[in-house]
Motif scaffolding. Structure first.
Motif, short mmCIF file in Angstrom:
data_model
loop_
_atom_site.label_atom_id
_atom_site.label_comp_id
_atom_site.label_asym_id
_atom_site.label_seq_id
_atom_site.Cartn_x
_atom_site.Cartn_y
_atom_site.Cartn_z
N VAL A 272 7.44 -35.63 31.35
CA VAL A 272 8.43 -34.91 30.55
C VAL A 272 9.63 -34.59 31.43
O VAL A 272 9.53 -33.80 32.37
N PRO A 273 10.80 -35.19 31.16
CA PRO A 273 12.00 -34.86 31.94
C PRO A 273 12.55 -33.49 31.56
O PRO A 273 12.70 -33.18 30.37
N LEU A 274 12.84 -32.68 32.55
CA LEU A 274 13.43 -31.35 32.35
C LEU A 274 14.72 -31.30 33.17
O LEU A 274 14.68 -31.22 34.39
N ARG A 275 15.84 -31.38 32.50
CA ARG A 275 17.12 -31.46 33.19
C ARG A 275 17.59 -30.06 33.58
O ARG A 275 17.94 -29.25 32.73
N VAL A 276 17.60 -29.78 34.88
CA VAL A 276 17.97 -28.46 35.36
C VAL A 276 19.18 -28.48 36.28
O VAL A 276 19.73 -27.42 36.60
N SER A 277 19.59 -29.66 36.74
CA SER A 277 20.63 -29.71 37.76
C SER A 277 21.26 -31.08 37.83
O SER A 277 20.67 -32.08 37.40
N TYR A 278 22.47 -31.13 38.37
CA TYR A 278 23.10 -32.39 38.74
C TYR A 278 22.66 -32.83 40.14
O TYR A 278 22.91 -33.95 40.54
N SER A 279 22.04 -31.91 40.89
CA SER A 279 21.86 -32.11 42.32
C SER A 279 20.45 -31.76 42.75
O SER A 279 19.79 -30.94 42.13
N VAL A 280 19.97 -32.38 43.85
CA VAL A 280 18.67 -32.01 44.39
C VAL A 280 18.71 -30.64 45.04
O VAL A 280 17.68 -30.06 45.33
N VAL A 281 19.89 -30.12 45.32
CA VAL A 281 20.01 -28.78 45.85
C VAL A 281 20.10 -27.82 44.68
O VAL A 281 20.98 -27.92 43.85
N LEU A 282 19.14 -26.93 44.58
CA LEU A 282 19.05 -26.05 43.44
C LEU A 282 20.22 -25.09 43.40
O LEU A 282 20.41 -24.30 44.31
N LEU A 283 21.01 -25.14 42.36
CA LEU A 283 22.10 -24.19 42.18
C LEU A 283 21.66 -23.02 41.33
O LEU A 283 22.03 -21.89 41.59
N SER A 284 20.88 -23.25 40.28
CA SER A 284 20.51 -22.20 39.35
C SER A 284 19.02 -21.92 39.42
O SER A 284 18.21 -22.69 38.92
N VAL A 285 18.66 -20.80 40.03
CA VAL A 285 17.27 -20.37 40.05
C VAL A 285 16.79 -20.12 38.62
O VAL A 285 15.65 -20.42 38.26
N ARG A 286 17.67 -19.59 37.80
CA ARG A 286 17.31 -19.28 36.42
C ARG A 286 16.94 -20.55 35.65
O ARG A 286 15.96 -20.56 34.90
N ASN A 287 17.69 -21.63 35.83
CA ASN A 287 17.35 -22.88 35.16
C ASN A 287 15.96 -23.36 35.53
O ASN A 287 15.16 -23.76 34.67
N LEU A 288 15.66 -23.37 36.82
CA LEU A 288 14.36 -23.85 37.27
C LEU A 288 13.24 -22.94 36.77
O LEU A 288 12.20 -23.41 36.32
N ALA A 289 13.44 -21.63 36.85
CA ALA A 289 12.42 -20.69 36.39
C ALA A 289 12.12 -20.90 34.90
O ALA A 289 10.96 -20.93 34.48
#
Length: 462
Positions: A272-289
Protein backbone atom coordinates in the motif's frame (compact mmCIF):
# COMPACT_ATOMS: atom_id res chain seq x y z
CA UNK A 1 0.46 18.95 6.18
CA UNK A 2 -0.96 19.88 2.79
CA UNK A 3 1.09 20.48 -0.33
CA UNK A 4 -0.28 24.01 -0.51
CA UNK A 5 0.86 24.67 3.04
CA UNK A 6 4.51 24.38 2.11
CA UNK A 7 6.58 27.53 1.74
CA UNK A 8 6.95 28.71 -1.83
CA UNK A 9 10.53 29.90 -1.50
CA UNK A 10 12.99 27.00 -1.63
CA UNK A 11 15.67 29.23 -0.10
CA UNK A 12 13.57 29.89 3.00
CA UNK A 13 14.98 27.50 5.61
CA UNK A 14 12.66 28.58 8.42
CA UNK A 15 10.84 25.61 9.99
CA UNK A 16 7.12 25.63 9.26
CA UNK A 17 4.88 25.21 12.28
CA UNK A 18 2.35 22.35 11.99
CA UNK A 19 0.80 22.10 15.45
CA UNK A 20 1.43 20.74 18.93
CA UNK A 21 1.62 17.41 20.69
CA UNK A 22 -0.08 17.56 24.09
CA UNK A 23 -0.15 14.92 26.83
CA UNK A 24 -2.37 15.11 29.92
CA UNK A 25 -1.85 13.35 33.26
CA UNK A 26 -5.18 11.53 33.34
CA UNK A 27 -7.17 9.84 30.57
CA UNK A 28 -10.46 11.21 29.31
CA UNK A 29 -9.52 14.88 29.64
CA UNK A 30 -10.27 16.06 26.12
CA UNK A 31 -12.50 18.86 27.39
CA UNK A 32 -9.80 19.96 29.82
CA UNK A 33 -7.23 19.89 27.01
CA UNK A 34 -9.50 21.95 24.77
CA UNK A 35 -9.97 24.49 27.55
CA UNK A 36 -6.20 24.84 28.03
CA UNK A 37 -5.65 25.19 24.29
CA UNK A 38 -8.40 27.79 23.99
CA UNK A 39 -6.86 29.80 26.80
CA UNK A 40 -3.36 29.61 25.32
CA UNK A 41 -4.10 29.80 21.60
CA UNK A 42 -7.73 30.69 20.94
CA UNK A 43 -11.05 28.94 20.40
CA UNK A 44 -10.53 27.93 16.77
CA UNK A 45 -7.80 25.34 17.41
CA UNK A 46 -8.66 21.66 16.92
CA UNK A 47 -7.78 19.17 19.65
CA UNK A 48 -7.74 15.59 18.30
CA UNK A 49 -7.21 12.54 20.55
CA UNK A 50 -4.44 10.22 19.34
CA UNK A 51 -3.16 6.87 20.55
CA UNK A 52 -4.85 4.42 22.89
CA UNK A 53 -4.19 5.76 26.37
CA UNK A 54 -6.67 8.66 26.05
CA UNK A 55 -4.11 11.15 27.37
CA UNK A 56 -2.46 12.32 24.12
CA UNK A 57 -3.69 14.93 21.67
CA UNK A 58 -2.70 16.59 18.42
CA UNK A 59 -3.45 20.32 18.36
CA UNK A 60 -3.79 21.95 14.94
CA UNK A 61 -5.21 24.97 13.14
CA UNK A 62 -6.17 25.15 9.48
CA UNK A 63 -4.71 28.58 8.87
CA UNK A 64 -2.76 29.80 11.89
CA UNK A 65 1.01 29.90 11.46
CA UNK A 66 3.31 30.55 14.40
CA UNK A 67 6.96 31.50 14.24
CA UNK A 68 9.49 29.19 15.85
CA UNK A 69 9.76 31.50 18.86
CA UNK A 70 5.99 31.84 19.20
CA UNK A 71 5.53 28.07 18.97
CA UNK A 72 8.08 27.42 21.71
CA UNK A 73 6.66 30.19 23.90
CA UNK A 74 3.22 28.58 23.64
CA UNK A 75 4.76 25.17 24.29
CA UNK A 76 6.37 26.34 27.53
CA UNK A 77 3.07 27.89 28.59
CA UNK A 78 1.20 24.63 27.95
CA UNK A 79 3.84 22.66 29.85
CA UNK A 80 3.38 24.93 32.86
CA UNK A 81 -0.34 24.21 33.17
CA UNK A 82 -1.66 21.84 35.87
CA UNK A 83 -2.51 18.42 34.50
CA UNK A 84 -0.14 18.65 31.51
CA UNK A 85 2.61 16.02 31.33
CA UNK A 86 4.23 17.21 28.12
CA UNK A 87 3.80 19.55 25.17
CA UNK A 88 5.91 19.68 22.02
CA UNK A 89 5.72 21.80 18.87
CA UNK A 90 5.49 20.05 15.51
CA UNK A 91 7.53 21.51 12.67
CA UNK A 92 8.04 20.77 9.01
CA UNK A 93 11.72 21.56 8.58
CA UNK A 94 12.99 22.66 5.14
CA UNK A 95 16.49 21.44 4.46
CA UNK A 96 19.80 23.13 3.97
CA UNK A 97 21.57 22.25 0.73
CA UNK A 98 24.96 22.53 2.42
CA UNK A 99 26.14 18.95 2.81
CA UNK A 100 27.15 17.53 6.13
CA UNK A 101 30.87 16.61 6.02
CA UNK A 102 31.58 13.77 8.46
CA UNK A 103 34.81 13.49 10.37
CA UNK A 104 37.29 11.65 8.23
CA UNK A 105 36.34 13.58 5.09
CA UNK A 106 38.36 16.53 3.91
CA UNK A 107 36.42 19.36 2.34
CA UNK A 108 38.86 19.06 -0.56
CA UNK A 109 37.96 15.43 -1.21
CA UNK A 110 35.42 14.67 -3.92
CA UNK A 111 31.96 13.81 -2.66
CA UNK A 112 31.35 10.05 -2.54
CA UNK A 113 28.92 8.65 -5.07
CA UNK A 114 26.01 7.12 -3.17
CA UNK A 115 23.47 6.38 -5.90
CA UNK A 116 20.98 8.54 -7.70
CA UNK A 117 18.33 8.08 -5.03
CA UNK A 118 19.63 11.18 -3.33
CA UNK A 119 20.50 9.63 0.01
CA UNK A 120 22.80 12.58 0.63
CA UNK A 121 19.55 14.35 1.44
CA UNK A 122 19.59 12.63 4.79
CA UNK A 123 22.91 14.20 5.73
CA UNK A 124 21.68 17.71 4.95
CA UNK A 125 18.53 17.05 6.95
CA UNK A 126 20.48 16.89 10.17
CA UNK A 127 21.74 20.42 9.76
CA UNK A 128 18.28 21.67 8.87
CA UNK A 129 16.78 20.02 11.92
CA UNK A 130 19.45 21.07 14.41
CA UNK A 131 19.78 24.68 13.43
CA UNK A 132 16.78 26.05 15.24
CA UNK A 133 16.58 24.70 18.75
CA UNK A 134 19.23 23.99 21.40
CA UNK A 135 17.34 20.89 22.59
CA UNK A 136 17.72 19.33 19.15
CA UNK A 137 21.46 19.93 19.11
CA UNK A 138 21.78 18.41 22.58
CA UNK A 139 19.91 15.32 21.39
CA UNK A 140 22.26 15.13 18.41
CA UNK A 141 25.41 15.17 20.52
CA UNK A 142 24.05 12.58 22.97
CA UNK A 143 23.88 10.07 20.13
CA UNK A 144 26.88 7.81 19.38
CA UNK A 145 28.85 9.41 16.55
CA UNK A 146 30.20 7.43 13.60
CA UNK A 147 33.22 8.13 11.44
CA UNK A 148 32.85 7.55 7.71
CA UNK A 149 35.74 6.28 5.64
CA UNK A 150 34.89 6.41 1.96
CA UNK A 151 35.42 3.19 0.04
CA UNK A 152 34.76 2.48 -3.61
CA UNK A 153 31.39 0.89 -4.33
CA UNK A 154 31.69 -2.85 -4.81
CA UNK A 155 29.70 -3.17 -8.02
CA UNK A 156 28.05 -6.50 -8.71
CA UNK A 157 26.59 -7.49 -12.06
CA UNK A 158 24.55 -10.25 -10.40
CA UNK A 159 21.05 -8.83 -10.00
CA UNK A 160 20.27 -11.52 -7.40
CA UNK A 161 23.34 -10.97 -5.23
CA UNK A 162 21.35 -9.23 -2.48
CA UNK A 163 18.87 -12.09 -2.16
CA UNK A 164 21.66 -14.65 -2.24
CA UNK A 165 23.44 -12.92 0.64
CA UNK A 166 20.26 -13.23 2.70
CA UNK A 167 19.60 -16.83 1.51
CA UNK A 168 16.18 -15.78 0.30
CA UNK A 169 15.97 -18.33 -2.52
CA UNK A 170 16.70 -21.17 -0.11
CA UNK A 171 13.88 -19.97 2.12
CA UNK A 172 11.52 -19.77 -0.83
CA UNK A 173 12.31 -23.35 -1.85
CA UNK A 174 11.84 -24.70 1.65
CA UNK A 175 8.85 -22.74 2.91
CA UNK A 176 7.01 -21.69 -0.26
CA UNK A 177 7.20 -24.65 -2.66
CA UNK A 178 3.65 -24.12 -4.00
CA UNK A 179 3.76 -21.81 -7.05
CA UNK A 180 0.16 -20.82 -6.32
CA UNK A 181 1.22 -19.39 -2.96
CA UNK A 182 4.20 -17.15 -3.74
CA UNK A 183 6.55 -15.98 -0.98
CA UNK A 184 4.83 -13.46 1.26
CA UNK A 185 1.31 -14.25 0.05
CA UNK A 186 -1.50 -12.90 2.20
CA UNK A 187 0.63 -10.15 3.77
CA UNK A 188 0.11 -6.41 3.28
CA UNK A 189 3.01 -3.97 3.60
CA UNK A 190 2.59 -0.23 4.03
CA UNK A 191 5.21 2.09 2.53
CA UNK A 192 5.24 5.72 3.74
CA UNK A 193 7.37 7.36 1.08
CA UNK A 194 7.01 9.50 -2.05
CA UNK A 195 4.14 7.44 -3.47
CA UNK A 196 4.08 5.09 -6.44
CA UNK A 197 4.46 5.02 -10.21
CA UNK A 198 3.15 2.47 -12.68
CA UNK A 199 6.55 0.87 -13.06
CA UNK A 200 6.09 -2.68 -14.42
CA UNK A 201 8.18 -4.09 -11.57
CA UNK A 202 5.69 -3.07 -8.87
CA UNK A 203 2.30 -2.14 -10.33
CA UNK A 204 0.71 -5.61 -10.18
CA UNK A 205 1.41 -5.98 -6.45
CA UNK A 206 0.05 -2.60 -5.32
CA UNK A 207 -3.19 -2.26 -3.34
CA UNK A 208 -4.19 1.14 -4.67
CA UNK A 209 -7.68 1.11 -3.16
CA UNK A 210 -6.05 1.50 0.27
CA UNK A 211 -3.41 4.02 -0.83
CA UNK A 212 -3.44 7.57 0.54
CA UNK A 213 -1.78 10.90 -0.19
CA UNK A 214 -1.05 12.76 3.04
CA UNK A 215 0.33 15.75 1.16
CA UNK A 216 -3.04 16.48 -0.42
CA UNK A 217 -5.43 14.55 1.83
CA UNK A 218 -6.82 12.35 -0.92
CA UNK A 219 -6.69 8.75 -2.11
CA UNK A 220 -4.36 9.34 -5.05
CA UNK A 221 -0.86 8.40 -3.86
CA UNK A 222 0.71 8.57 -7.31
CA UNK A 223 4.18 10.07 -7.44
CA UNK A 224 4.05 12.58 -10.29
CA UNK A 225 7.86 12.65 -10.29
CA UNK A 226 7.79 16.41 -9.93
CA UNK A 227 10.05 18.30 -7.57
CA UNK A 228 8.60 20.47 -4.84
CA UNK A 229 9.50 24.15 -4.89
CA UNK A 230 9.44 23.97 -1.09
CA UNK A 231 12.12 21.32 -0.71
CA UNK A 232 15.75 21.97 -1.42
CA UNK A 233 16.42 18.26 -1.90
CA UNK A 234 13.92 16.18 -3.85
CA UNK A 235 13.75 12.45 -4.50
CA UNK A 236 10.85 11.77 -6.84
CA UNK A 237 10.49 8.06 -7.56
CA UNK A 238 12.03 7.00 -4.25
CA UNK A 239 8.85 5.15 -3.25
CA UNK A 240 8.92 3.14 -6.48
CA UNK A 241 12.53 2.14 -5.84
CA UNK A 242 12.03 1.01 -2.24
CA UNK A 243 8.82 -0.84 -3.15
CA UNK A 244 10.62 -2.84 -5.83
CA UNK A 245 13.07 -4.26 -3.31
CA UNK A 246 10.10 -5.82 -1.49
CA UNK A 247 7.51 -6.90 -4.07
CA UNK A 248 9.03 -7.12 -7.56
CA UNK A 249 8.30 -10.56 -9.10
CA UNK A 250 11.22 -12.78 -10.02
CA UNK A 251 12.44 -12.12 -13.54
CA UNK A 252 12.05 -8.91 -15.48
CA UNK A 253 8.58 -7.49 -16.04
CA UNK A 254 9.81 -5.30 -18.88
CA UNK A 255 12.72 -4.49 -21.14
CA UNK A 256 14.85 -1.71 -19.68
CA UNK A 257 17.78 0.35 -20.98
CA UNK A 258 20.10 -1.28 -18.44
CA UNK A 259 19.12 -4.77 -19.52
CA UNK A 260 18.80 -5.68 -15.82
CA UNK A 261 16.00 -6.97 -13.60
CA UNK A 262 15.05 -6.69 -9.94
CA UNK A 263 13.48 -9.28 -7.64
CA UNK A 264 11.85 -8.45 -4.32
CA UNK A 265 12.27 -10.40 -1.09
CA UNK A 266 8.51 -11.08 -0.82
CA UNK A 267 7.00 -10.98 -4.33
CA UNK A 268 3.79 -12.61 -3.10
CA UNK A 269 3.03 -9.77 -0.70
CA UNK A 270 0.96 -6.71 -1.59
CA UNK A 271 1.96 -3.13 -0.89
CA UNK A 272 0.00 0.00 0.00
CA UNK A 273 1.68 3.27 -1.11
CA UNK A 274 1.36 6.08 1.45
CA UNK A 275 2.56 9.38 0.01
CA UNK A 276 4.01 11.48 2.83
CA UNK A 277 6.88 13.39 1.24
CA UNK A 278 8.71 14.46 -1.89
CA UNK A 279 11.98 13.54 -0.20
CA UNK A 280 13.65 10.74 1.77
CA UNK A 281 14.42 13.38 4.39
CA UNK A 282 11.34 13.65 6.55
CA UNK A 283 9.96 17.17 6.55
CA UNK A 284 6.60 16.55 8.22
CA UNK A 285 6.53 14.43 11.37
CA UNK A 286 2.77 14.87 11.36
CA UNK A 287 2.42 13.33 7.88
CA UNK A 288 4.40 10.25 8.85
CA UNK A 289 2.61 9.85 12.19
CA UNK A 290 -0.79 10.02 10.50
CA UNK A 291 0.35 7.54 7.83
CA UNK A 292 1.43 5.06 10.51
CA UNK A 293 -1.92 5.34 12.30
CA UNK A 294 -3.78 5.06 9.01
CA UNK A 295 -1.86 1.89 8.16
CA UNK A 296 -2.75 0.34 11.50
CA UNK A 297 -6.43 1.19 11.06
CA UNK A 298 -6.40 -0.25 7.53
CA UNK A 299 -5.16 -3.63 8.74
CA UNK A 300 -1.68 -3.34 7.23
CA UNK A 301 0.71 -5.95 8.65
CA UNK A 302 4.20 -4.50 8.11
CA UNK A 303 5.49 -0.94 7.71
CA UNK A 304 8.70 -0.21 5.81
CA UNK A 305 10.05 3.30 6.45
CA UNK A 306 13.01 4.50 4.40
CA UNK A 307 13.06 8.07 5.63
CA UNK A 308 14.01 9.77 8.85
CA UNK A 309 14.39 12.92 10.88
CA UNK A 310 17.27 14.26 12.93
CA UNK A 311 15.34 14.71 16.16
CA UNK A 312 12.94 12.72 18.32
CA UNK A 313 9.26 13.63 18.66
CA UNK A 314 6.65 12.09 20.93
CA UNK A 315 3.92 12.54 18.31
CA UNK A 316 5.77 10.10 16.05
CA UNK A 317 6.49 7.64 18.83
CA UNK A 318 2.85 7.66 19.89
CA UNK A 319 1.86 6.64 16.36
CA UNK A 320 4.38 3.80 16.36
CA UNK A 321 3.06 2.51 19.68
CA UNK A 322 -0.49 2.71 18.31
CA UNK A 323 0.50 0.56 15.33
CA UNK A 324 2.45 -1.99 17.33
CA UNK A 325 -0.44 -2.60 19.71
CA UNK A 326 -2.32 -3.74 16.61
CA UNK A 327 0.42 -6.15 15.62
CA UNK A 328 2.12 -4.01 12.97
CA UNK A 329 5.83 -4.77 12.52
CA UNK A 330 7.63 -1.45 11.96
CA UNK A 331 10.99 -1.50 10.13
CA UNK A 332 13.01 1.66 9.43
CA UNK A 333 16.30 2.68 7.83
CA UNK A 334 19.05 3.68 10.26
CA UNK A 335 20.28 6.46 7.97
CA UNK A 336 22.83 7.06 5.24
CA UNK A 337 25.90 9.24 5.80
CA UNK A 338 24.52 10.36 9.15
CA UNK A 339 26.82 9.88 12.17
CA UNK A 340 23.96 8.55 14.31
CA UNK A 341 20.75 6.55 13.92
CA UNK A 342 17.85 8.73 12.77
CA UNK A 343 14.27 8.62 14.01
CA UNK A 344 11.98 6.68 13.83
CA UNK A 345 14.61 3.92 13.52
CA UNK A 346 16.21 5.06 16.81
CA UNK A 347 13.08 4.24 18.81
CA UNK A 348 13.22 0.96 20.74
CA UNK A 349 9.89 -0.13 19.28
CA UNK A 350 11.22 0.01 15.71
CA UNK A 351 13.50 -2.50 13.97
CA UNK A 352 16.44 -0.31 12.92
CA UNK A 353 18.30 -1.58 9.86
CA UNK A 354 21.69 -0.44 8.65
CA UNK A 355 23.53 -1.50 5.49
CA UNK A 356 26.18 -4.08 4.61
CA UNK A 357 28.26 -4.90 1.54
CA UNK A 358 28.95 -8.14 -0.33
CA UNK A 359 32.00 -8.78 1.85
CA UNK A 360 29.70 -9.07 4.88
CA UNK A 361 31.02 -5.86 6.36
CA UNK A 362 29.17 -2.73 7.43
CA UNK A 363 28.74 -0.59 4.32
CA UNK A 364 30.91 2.50 4.70
CA UNK A 365 27.99 4.96 4.37
CA UNK A 366 25.73 3.32 6.97
CA UNK A 367 24.61 5.03 10.14
CA UNK A 368 25.72 3.12 13.21
CA UNK A 369 24.90 3.06 16.89
CA UNK A 370 23.48 0.97 19.69
CA UNK A 371 19.95 1.50 18.34
CA UNK A 372 20.69 -0.63 15.25
CA UNK A 373 19.03 -4.04 15.45
CA UNK A 374 20.22 -5.78 12.28
CA UNK A 375 22.08 -5.25 9.03
CA UNK A 376 20.92 -6.02 5.48
CA UNK A 377 22.54 -5.42 2.09
CA UNK A 378 22.80 -1.71 1.36
CA UNK A 379 25.58 -1.46 -1.21
CA UNK A 380 25.12 -2.01 -4.96
CA UNK A 381 21.47 -3.03 -4.71
CA UNK A 382 19.42 -3.39 -7.91
CA UNK A 383 16.14 -1.46 -7.86
CA UNK A 384 13.37 -0.15 -10.12
CA UNK A 385 13.79 3.46 -11.19
CA UNK A 386 11.17 5.85 -12.57
CA UNK A 387 12.10 9.19 -14.17
CA UNK A 388 10.23 11.93 -15.97
CA UNK A 389 12.07 13.60 -18.83
CA UNK A 390 10.38 16.28 -20.91
CA UNK A 391 7.04 15.13 -19.53
CA UNK A 392 7.60 11.51 -20.56
CA UNK A 393 7.87 8.66 -18.04
CA UNK A 394 10.97 6.49 -18.29
CA UNK A 395 11.37 3.17 -16.50
CA UNK A 396 14.60 1.34 -15.79
CA UNK A 397 16.38 -0.96 -13.34
CA UNK A 398 19.51 0.49 -11.80
CA UNK A 399 22.03 -0.11 -9.07
CA UNK A 400 22.58 2.06 -6.01
CA UNK A 401 23.48 2.12 -2.34
CA UNK A 402 21.83 3.27 0.87
CA UNK A 403 20.03 2.02 3.96
CA UNK A 404 16.82 3.00 2.15
CA UNK A 405 17.20 -0.43 0.52
CA UNK A 406 18.21 -2.30 3.66
CA UNK A 407 14.99 -1.54 5.54
CA UNK A 408 12.57 -2.81 2.85
CA UNK A 409 14.62 -5.98 2.54
CA UNK A 410 13.97 -6.70 6.22
CA UNK A 411 10.31 -5.70 5.80
CA UNK A 412 10.20 -8.37 3.11
CA UNK A 413 11.65 -10.90 5.55
CA UNK A 414 8.90 -9.96 8.02
CA UNK A 415 6.33 -10.63 5.31
CA UNK A 416 7.84 -14.08 4.65
CA UNK A 417 7.72 -14.92 8.36
CA UNK A 418 4.11 -13.82 8.78
CA UNK A 419 3.06 -15.55 5.58
CA UNK A 420 4.63 -18.89 6.42
CA UNK A 421 3.41 -19.09 10.02
CA UNK A 422 0.06 -17.43 9.35
CA UNK A 423 -0.48 -14.03 10.91
CA UNK A 424 -3.87 -14.88 12.38
CA UNK A 425 -2.47 -18.04 13.95
CA UNK A 426 0.39 -16.05 15.48
CA UNK A 427 -2.04 -13.50 16.90
CA UNK A 428 -4.25 -16.23 18.31
CA UNK A 429 -1.26 -17.81 20.02
CA UNK A 430 0.63 -14.75 21.26
CA UNK A 431 -1.67 -11.74 20.94
CA UNK A 432 -1.29 -8.97 18.36
CA UNK A 433 0.74 -6.65 20.57
CA UNK A 434 3.54 -9.20 21.02
CA UNK A 435 3.99 -10.05 17.33
CA UNK A 436 6.46 -7.19 16.51
CA UNK A 437 8.65 -8.01 19.51
CA UNK A 438 8.65 -11.75 18.83
CA UNK A 439 9.69 -11.17 15.23
CA UNK A 440 12.43 -8.74 16.27
CA UNK A 441 13.88 -11.29 18.69
CA UNK A 442 13.72 -14.16 16.19
CA UNK A 443 15.25 -11.94 13.52
CA UNK A 444 18.19 -10.97 15.72
CA UNK A 445 18.74 -14.54 16.92
CA UNK A 446 18.84 -15.90 13.37
CA UNK A 447 21.30 -13.36 11.99
CA UNK A 448 24.80 -14.22 10.86
CA UNK A 449 27.51 -12.49 12.87
CA UNK A 450 30.11 -10.51 10.96
CA UNK A 451 33.52 -12.08 10.98
CA UNK A 452 35.18 -8.83 12.04
CA UNK A 453 33.44 -8.77 15.40
CA UNK A 454 30.92 -6.06 14.60
CA UNK A 455 28.07 -5.94 17.15
CA UNK A 456 25.60 -5.78 14.26
CA UNK A 457 24.63 -8.96 12.39
CA UNK A 458 23.54 -9.68 8.83
CA UNK A 459 19.97 -10.77 8.24
CA UNK A 460 19.52 -14.19 6.72
CA UNK A 461 16.16 -15.80 6.09
CA UNK A 462 17.30 -19.38 6.55
Amino acid sequence: MHDTDQPSNSNDLTPKFEGFFLQMVLPGQERRAQKLVTKALGSDWKVKPIGDNLTEFEVTHKEETLSVKEAWDKTYYLRSQPGVVDAQPLFAVPLSDRPYVPRGFSSRKPSPQISDLGHSAEQSGVQGALRYRPEWSQEFFRQPQANFEFKAVDESADVESTLKQMRVFEAWSRFFPDPNQPPGHGIIIGLPDTGYTEHPEIIENLLLEQAYNFLKDDKDAKDELDTSRAEVINNPGHGTSTASVIISPKGGQGNYPSGKTVTGVAPGAQLVPLRVSYSVVLLSVRNLAEAIEYAADQGIHVLSISLGTGFANQRLRSAITYAQKRGVIVVAAAGTLIPFVVWPAAYDEVIAVTGSNVRREIWWGSSRGSQVDVTAPGESVWYAKADKKNGELKYDVRQGSGTSFSAPEVAGVAALWLSYHGREQLIERYGAEKIPFIFNQILRDSCENFRHGSPTSLVKVL
